[in-house]
Design an enzyme around this catalytic site. Sequence first.
Site, PDB file in Angstrom:
ATOM      1  N   ASN A  46       6.004   4.458  -5.916  1.00  0.00           N
ATOM      2  CA  ASN A  46       5.096   4.851  -4.680  1.00  0.00           C
ATOM      3  C   ASN A  46       4.784   6.634  -4.586  1.00  0.00           C
ATOM      4  OD1 ASN A  46       7.491   4.314  -4.133  1.00  0.00           O
ATOM      5  ND2 ASN A  46       7.023   5.239  -1.723  1.00  0.00           N
ATOM      6  N   VAL A  47       3.427   6.772  -4.394  1.00  0.00           N
ATOM      7  CA  VAL A  47       3.458   8.341  -4.154  1.00  0.00           C
ATOM      8  C   VAL A  47       3.012   8.985  -2.967  1.00  0.00           C
ATOM      9  CG1 VAL A  47       2.220   9.559  -6.079  1.00  0.00           C
ATOM     10  CG2 VAL A  47       2.972   8.030  -6.848  1.00  0.00           C
ATOM     11  N   GLU A  48       3.293   9.341  -2.023  1.00  0.00           N
ATOM     12  CA  GLU A  48       3.248   9.717  -1.073  1.00  0.00           C
ATOM     13  C   GLU A  48       1.840  11.033  -1.158  1.00  0.00           C
ATOM     14  OE1 GLU A  48       6.313   7.244   1.656  1.00  0.00           O
ATOM     15  OE2 GLU A  48       6.336   9.796   1.339  1.00  0.00           O
ATOM     16  N   CYS A  57       0.547   2.856  -2.844  1.00  0.00           N
ATOM     17  CA  CYS A  57       2.426   1.351  -2.791  1.00  0.00           C
ATOM     18  C   CYS A  57       2.466   2.112  -4.526  1.00  0.00           C
ATOM     19  CB  CYS A  57       1.966   0.339  -2.591  1.00  0.00           C
ATOM     20  SG  CYS A  57       1.429   0.230  -0.573  1.00  0.00           S
ATOM     21  N   GLU A  59       2.729  -0.846  -6.340  1.00  0.00           N
ATOM     22  CA  GLU A  59       2.181  -2.141  -7.094  1.00  0.00           C
ATOM     23  C   GLU A  59       1.289  -1.869  -7.101  1.00  0.00           C
ATOM     24  OE1 GLU A  59       4.402  -4.160  -3.257  1.00  0.00           O
ATOM     25  OE2 GLU A  59       4.048  -2.094  -4.044  1.00  0.00           O
ATOM     26  N   CYS A  96      -1.217  -5.054  -1.323  1.00  0.00           N
ATOM     27  CA  CYS A  96      -1.201  -5.100  -2.271  1.00  0.00           C
ATOM     28  C   CYS A  96      -1.048  -6.497  -2.990  1.00  0.00           C
ATOM     29  CB  CYS A  96       0.399  -4.006  -2.412  1.00  0.00           C
ATOM     30  SG  CYS A  96       0.516  -2.484  -2.478  1.00  0.00           S
TER      31      CYS A  96
END
Length: 135
Positions: A46-48, A57, A59, A96
Amino acid sequence: MTNEIDWPALRDAARAAMERAYAPYSDFPVGAAALVDDGRIITGCNVENASYGVGLCAECSLTSALYGPDVVGRPRLVAVSVVGRDGAPLMPCGRCRQLLWEHGGAPLLIETVSGIRPMSEVLPDAFGPDDLIQR
């Protein structure tokens, strides 16, 4: 097919991906790993970002890795493991699940909190590309 999948190796790859997650806002790192029908193992995390709702997310990241520069044709996901910080399986969110359905279909196997399940059970009555065909 379930017996042919090295689930511990997928989980380990997902854990390694989780270590690379960028989750400064939720402090909830997630990693995902998948076996692809061409034999590859791909991963994502995940990359916020500060906009919260438009974070990616694990996925999503995983699916982007499915289509790398050397890929020929349309690869399909065969098996997916998603884990959190403790390394235990996590259930993909609704968005996802749809994304995984698009790239693996009904037979795609997901490691869930209640065991290995095909996407047909994880996302019953799914809407997919075949539903968009003009009748």
